[in-house]
Design a protein around this motif. Sequence first.
Motif, PDB file in Angstrom:
ATOM      1  N   THR A  32     -16.496 -25.866  41.001  1.00  0.00           N
ATOM      2  CA  THR A  32     -16.145 -27.200  41.495  1.00  0.00           C
ATOM      3  C   THR A  32     -17.253 -28.215  41.272  1.00  0.00           C
ATOM      4  O   THR A  32     -17.054 -29.404  41.512  1.00  0.00           O
ATOM      5  CB  THR A  32     -15.809 -27.159  42.999  1.00  0.00           C
ATOM      6  OG1 THR A  32     -16.980 -26.769  43.737  1.00  0.00           O
ATOM      7  CG2 THR A  32     -14.694 -26.161  43.263  1.00  0.00           C
ATOM      8  N   THR A  86     -11.112 -27.977  43.008  1.00  0.00           N
ATOM      9  CA  THR A  86     -11.411 -28.007  44.434  1.00  0.00           C
ATOM     10  C   THR A  86     -11.572 -26.587  44.957  1.00  0.00           C
ATOM     11  O   THR A  86     -11.096 -25.624  44.347  1.00  0.00           O
ATOM     12  CB  THR A  86     -10.298 -28.708  45.219  1.00  0.00           C
ATOM     13  OG1 THR A  86      -9.033 -28.101  44.894  1.00  0.00           O
ATOM     14  CG2 THR A  86     -10.241 -30.185  44.878  1.00  0.00           C
ATOM     15  N   SER A 144     -11.122 -30.978  49.850  1.00  0.00           N
ATOM     16  CA  SER A 144     -12.394 -30.431  50.303  1.00  0.00           C
ATOM     17  C   SER A 144     -13.293 -31.544  50.819  1.00  0.00           C
ATOM     18  O   SER A 144     -13.159 -32.710  50.435  1.00  0.00           O
ATOM     19  CB  SER A 144     -13.094 -29.660  49.177  1.00  0.00           C
ATOM     20  OG  SER A 144     -13.315 -30.490  48.053  1.00  0.00           O
ATOM     21  N   LYS A 197     -12.873 -34.996  48.461  1.00  0.00           N
ATOM     22  CA  LYS A 197     -12.267 -34.831  47.134  1.00  0.00           C
ATOM     23  C   LYS A 197     -10.880 -34.221  47.266  1.00  0.00           C
ATOM     24  O   LYS A 197     -10.693 -33.232  47.979  1.00  0.00           O
ATOM     25  CB  LYS A 197     -13.142 -33.960  46.238  1.00  0.00           C
ATOM     26  CG  LYS A 197     -12.579 -33.783  44.830  1.00  0.00           C
ATOM     27  CD  LYS A 197     -13.599 -33.160  43.872  1.00  0.00           C
ATOM     28  CE  LYS A 197     -13.916 -31.747  44.204  1.00  0.00           C
ATOM     29  NZ  LYS A 197     -14.755 -31.099  43.156  1.00  0.00           N
TER      30      LYS A 197
END
Length: 272
Positions: A88, A98, A125, A147
């Motif tokens: 990620t 993610t 996340s 995100k």
Amino acid sequence: MRSIFSIFCLFTLFFNPLNAQAQDDNTGNQVIIILLDKSEIKGELVSEDDREVVVSSESLGLLTFQRTEIKKIIYLDDKGRMPNPNPTRYFIGQSAYTLNQGEGYYQNIYGLVNIVSYGITDRFSALVGTELISLFSGSPIVLTNLKYGIPIAKNLQGAVSFSYLTSAGDLSGELNLGSLNALLTYGNKEHNITFGTGYALANGEIDNTGLLTIGGMTRLTGRLAFITENYILTSENDALISGGLRYIGKKVTLDLLVFEGGVPAIDIVLKF
């Protein structure tokens, strides 16, 4: 312009788009089954469905596990290598991937900057970080990031990312910065390129300076990968480039990058 050209030379040398073909069927590859009691079984994947997983172990023979008794399955690649535990992120820059729900990592940069990221859902996340010097001075600098990512097509992932940096001791002070970015990652979790674009925010206002980011990684060996992350100020036609290596362990990665001008950067990341 020369710096921007150098970025694309890095990708030409180290990234092969043919490596980005994701393997959908893991049958015949080695896997590590982690059960709820934390015991681990390694074997060749024979079959799997929504109810059970069948593996062939050299020492134990053919084994069948119900999904309800499995905590996690680690899929090794066709060369028997552990997957990249931190797909990620690159160093500071992010990919569009993610964290899975319940997964997280702790990142330490230079022994001073501490960052924790956690997967709230499979697509969303959150990250929070601070550094020790400002923390002990009583006015800690705090970094947060949110995100949200979605798969777009095979080998193509998109995400929207919002970052915010401030001083917790003076929320209305001069240190009040943010950025809103769109990310697009092509490839798989072992070989990928990420393009990002967005705008900076300072004291609640949008800066008209556009920022283009280009990051990527490609697996070189079982333990090493090449990584790079690069930043381009579109309005000033200037760029900051980097390149380096990632050491890959089962639940840990160690990154060593050198930024333009010979500036080294090192971190250690623990997956949990």
